[in-house]
Design an enzyme around this catalytic site. Structure first.
Site, mmCIF file in Angstrom:
data_model
loop_
_atom_site.group_PDB
_atom_site.id
_atom_site.type_symbol
_atom_site.label_atom_id
_atom_site.label_comp_id
_atom_site.label_asym_id
_atom_site.label_seq_id
_atom_site.Cartn_x
_atom_site.Cartn_y
_atom_site.Cartn_z
ATOM 1 C CG ASP A 416 -1.790 1.171 1.434
ATOM 2 O OD1 ASP A 416 -2.819 1.118 0.554
ATOM 3 O OD2 ASP A 416 -1.700 2.041 2.147
ATOM 4 C CD GLU A 472 -2.213 2.333 -3.465
ATOM 5 O OE1 GLU A 472 -3.347 2.820 -3.604
ATOM 6 O OE2 GLU A 472 -1.829 2.257 -2.398
#
Length: 790
Positions: A416, A472
């Site tokens: 993330d 990401e």
């Protein structure tokens, strides 16, 4: 690209990571789930009763129990490695990094005393004998069964210097393999306390799990079909009819659904220990309580989320660990890999107003990215930024990843806000690195590094070799690295540009035909120049953050009032189209067009080079009512609706299953390299004449396929129908397979379909003339067949 050079004195709110502080309202009680013990091969144990609450949103002050010691331990110096609590030589070795602490105390706690916020026994560590470098350590022999632990550290409490030492707080070991207190998801501590004292589990020589020979599946990344999912949301709805709803075991009960869908890899939203009550509060809009449902706010990285298990805190959390292992083993048994969504960009401790839980109490100045006067950099948008490239922190992250691969058998990770892992640390300046100032050196805290040490360590780690690594490739500080994330030939990226381009083209926006062609080829414009491959692109149209697929074709605007923030949260630019009317209640013609558009999106996803990712529930058309930021809802909004999947509307589920199967059957739809002219040919309304003009809304191509001979695929995103001329192939003719303008089951003419021959003959007079009529907003797939077989 300009990078963030300021810090936040209060947590920033944004759609993906929402941080508020807990209020002390009460959540309605729920009945605990029962564990299928025989299925797991675990033993039963006593569950701790309700815990005694204490004040505040931080680790609580904990008294030493005024009673005789329950155990006798033999205490010796111990070893500085490995970190954490480790079984060895008939005892347990404890080792923890706390570089700026002047004293350390090991706190041992029984389950009964944890309920009373008491410490059973304190073992002060001698800085001469129990410290090596900056590591405190001690070795214990004795009866440690059902014993928990934590630490107390003393030192400066000087936020201006980056230190938050407080000897009254019990601090969690960053390397703890299980962290426990509350055992049931959403249940408050007594007196409405959202942050009761937690403690770490001491390992036991009785800890055993039978992997039954489980080995990693090691699928080539190009062959993956990923399913992003939420462990609790998948089976929490009553329609799941699972024995253990909302748990790891409940997910196991529904793995066959994923197998039917053609999924061979699940990507689990955060399953590390987090506090779902972090911003607990009454939601007057829905009449329930807001929780941290998504889990992007980690408390402990080695510990699984205990309250996703049906065992809860039973056996001091060890049974919860085994439930995760059971899930991984059963997924592998069905040919499904397991990827973890990990959040190494920030923690639940937030900024200076946040709680002292673990990292802050051990060494705040090392674990977090700090400005010169102790303020927290906020590249995560959540109050703090993990100091990823500090030597201690990057070793911690690598150790954590190794643990989940070796002990838990997971197959990979999705990182993330991964761009934070490429930023320079608070130590990263020329004096620290080179010993002296270097003229022209502009590296400051947070500067993007060309060769980030952490990414280098992960990419070249001998134990992590071969696991899936997905970035990401952006963060909340404006660092956007899509196509540029340091990949060492092994990292993939969530391709946000794929999502945006496909959404724009399919809804009929001018100027995206050429961009769609790039997406269909695996985005060589992003990856080819840097030595990448199509599988570096994780293609997705929807994910947990944003509209679902059904909402993408139902709403022009977000409808987030249920979040209680006056519709100010969430993304405003969704590239969605409601097909003519806003909301679910609309005319039959609009509903038909919406179903057609959903099929168009799914066809595009499945015929694109790269790795497709499906979001949980999209396979049956799950709606969140237009809410594109459902981070706080533990209710039907986020729950997979098994009843809806079984309704007649699940004709879309049939279509999705057939499309994933078709992709897996085609050799040409999962290439290891970008397609060349020898394999791929572009077409327009006439063969070999593609139209890349600004006003073109038609894209067509043929792919040579060693299994299917040749495939013709076309997208008409115009509001007008078109007649297309097909490429001539002497001795062969084109036969229809997919036409999204047709109603189910004729949208996909699968073999064995009743009346399939009649449906094929309806196309015959067009195909005999090498023509095909396409309705507006439709896509088709045709296969080449010998004339005698057609």
């Amino acid at each position: 690209m300009e990078h963030l050079t300021t810090w936040s004195s209060a947590p920033r709110l944004h759609s993906h990571h929402h941080r508020l502080f807990a209020s002390n309202a009460r959540l309605r009680s729920r009945s605990p789930n029962r564990l299928n013990w025989r299925m797991l091969g675990l033993r039963r144990g006593g569950a701790p009763s309700a815990v005694k609450a204490s004040d505040g949103g931080a680790a609580v002050d904990t008294a030493v129990a005024e009673r005789p010691k329950l155990r006798r331990f033999q205490v010796s110096e111990g070893h500085p490695t490995p970190f954490g609590a480790t079984l060895r030589d008939g005892g347990v070795n404890f080792a923890v990094y706390a570089g700026n602490a002047v004293s350390a105390t090991l706190c041992l706690i029984t389950l009964a005393d944890l309920e009373q916020d008491k410490v059973t026994e304190q073992i002060p560590l001698d800085p001469v004998n129990n410290k090596t470098g900056n590591v405190w350590h001690v070795f214990l022999t004795g009866d440690v069964k059902d014993i928990l632990y934590g630490y107390k550290f003393d030192g400066k409490f000087s936020p201006q210097e980056g230190h938050y030492y407080d000897s009254s707080k019990i601090v969690l070991d960053p390397y703890a393999k299980a962290v426990i207190r509350r055992g049931e998801f959403g249940s408050l501590g007594p007196d409405g306390n959202c942050w009761p004292q937690m403690a770490c589990t001491v390992p036991s020589f009785d800890d055993k799990f039978n992997w039954e020979g489980d080995l990693p599946l090691k699928y080539p990344q190009k062959d993956l079909i990923i399913y992003e999912m939420h462990v609790r949301g998948f089976t929490r709805h009553e329609s799941s009819m699972t024995e253990l709803p909302g748990t790891y075991c409940g997910l196991v009960e529904k793995l066959d659904h994923l197998k039917e869908l053609g999924i061979n890899c699940i990507e689990l939203m955060p399953c590390h220990e987090f506090n779902e009550l972090e911003y607990f509060g009454y939601n007057s809009v829905l009449g329930d309580y807001k929780v941290n449902f998504w889990g992007y706010s980690t408390v402990s990285y080695f510990s699984p989320m205990i309250r996703y298990s049906s065992a809860g805190t039973r056996n001091c959390g060890r049974d919860a660990i085994n439930e995760v292992k059971f899930l991984v083993k059963e997924a592998h048994r069905r040919g499904i890999e397991v990827i973890m969504d990990v959040v190494f960009n920030h923690t639940a401790e937030g900024n200076e107003n946040g709680p002292i839980l673990s990292f802050r109490g051990a060494d705040n100045s090392v674990y977090y990215m700090l400005a010169p006067k102790g303020e927290f950099y906020n590249y995560s948008g959540c109050g703090n930024t993990f100091n990823c490239n500090h030597p201690v922190v990057r070793q911690f992250i690598v150790d954590c990843l190794r643990y989940w691969v070796t002990e838990m058998h997971v197959d990979g990770f999705r990182f993330d806000l991964a761009s934070i892992m490429t930023r320079g640390t608070s130590l990263w300046d020329s004096t620290n690195v080179y010993g002296s100032l270097i003229e022209g050196d502009l590296l400051t805290t947070g500067t993007p590094l060309a060769s980030p040490p952490l990414i280098d360590m992960i990419s070249n780690d001998p134990i992590l070799h071969g696991v899936k690594l997905i970035a990401e490739a952006w963060d909340a500080g404006g660092l956007y690295q899509l196509g540029m994330f340091p990949h060492w030939g092994i990292w993939s990226e969530w391709n946000g540009k794929y999502r945006d381009t496909v959404r724009q083209f399919i809804k009929g926006t001018d100027g995206f035909s050429g961009a769609l062609a790039e997406c269909l080829c695996g985005s060589p414009n992003l990856y080819q120049e840097g030595g990448g491959r199509p599988w570096n692109s994780i293609n997705f149209i929807c994910a947990h953050d944003g509209f679902t697929l059904a909402d993408l074709v139902t709403y022009n605007n977000k409808h987030n009032l249920a979040n209680g923030e006056d519709n100010n949260d969430g993304e405003n630019h969704n590239n969605s189209w409601n097909c003519g009317q806003e909301g679910e209640f609309t005319s039959i013609s609009v509903k038909k067009l919406r179903k057609r558009q959903m099929r168009n999106f799914f066809v595009c996803l499945m015929v694109s080079q790269g790795v497709p990712m499906i979001y949980m529930g999209d396979e049956y058309g799950h709606t969140k009512g237009g809410n594109n930021n459902t981070y706080c809802h533990d209710n039907y909004i986020n729950y997979f609706r098994w009843d809806k999947k079984e309704e007649s509307s699940s004709d879309f589920f049939r279509f999705c299953c057939l499309m994933t199967k078709f992709r897996q059957e085609c050799e040409s739809l999962g290439l290891n390299d970008f397609p060349t002219a020898e394999r791929l040919q572009w077409h327009g309304l006439s063969p070999g004449q593609p139209d890349w003009s600004k006003t073109s809304r038609f894209v067509a191509f043929t792919l040579v396929d060693s299994v299917k001979r040749e495939i013709y695929i076309a997208f008409n995103a115009s509001h007008l129908p078109v007649n297309i001329s097909l490429p001539e192939r002497p001795g062969y003719r084109w036969e229809p397979l997919v036409d999204t303008s047709k109603s189910s089951p004729f949208d996909f003419l699968s073999s064995g379909l009743p009346q399939r021959d009649i449906a094929v003959k309806q196309y015959a007079h067009f195909l005999d003339a090498n023509l095909y009529p396409m309705l507006s907003y439709s896509s088709i797939i045709l296969l080449l067949a010998p004339v005698e077989d057609a």
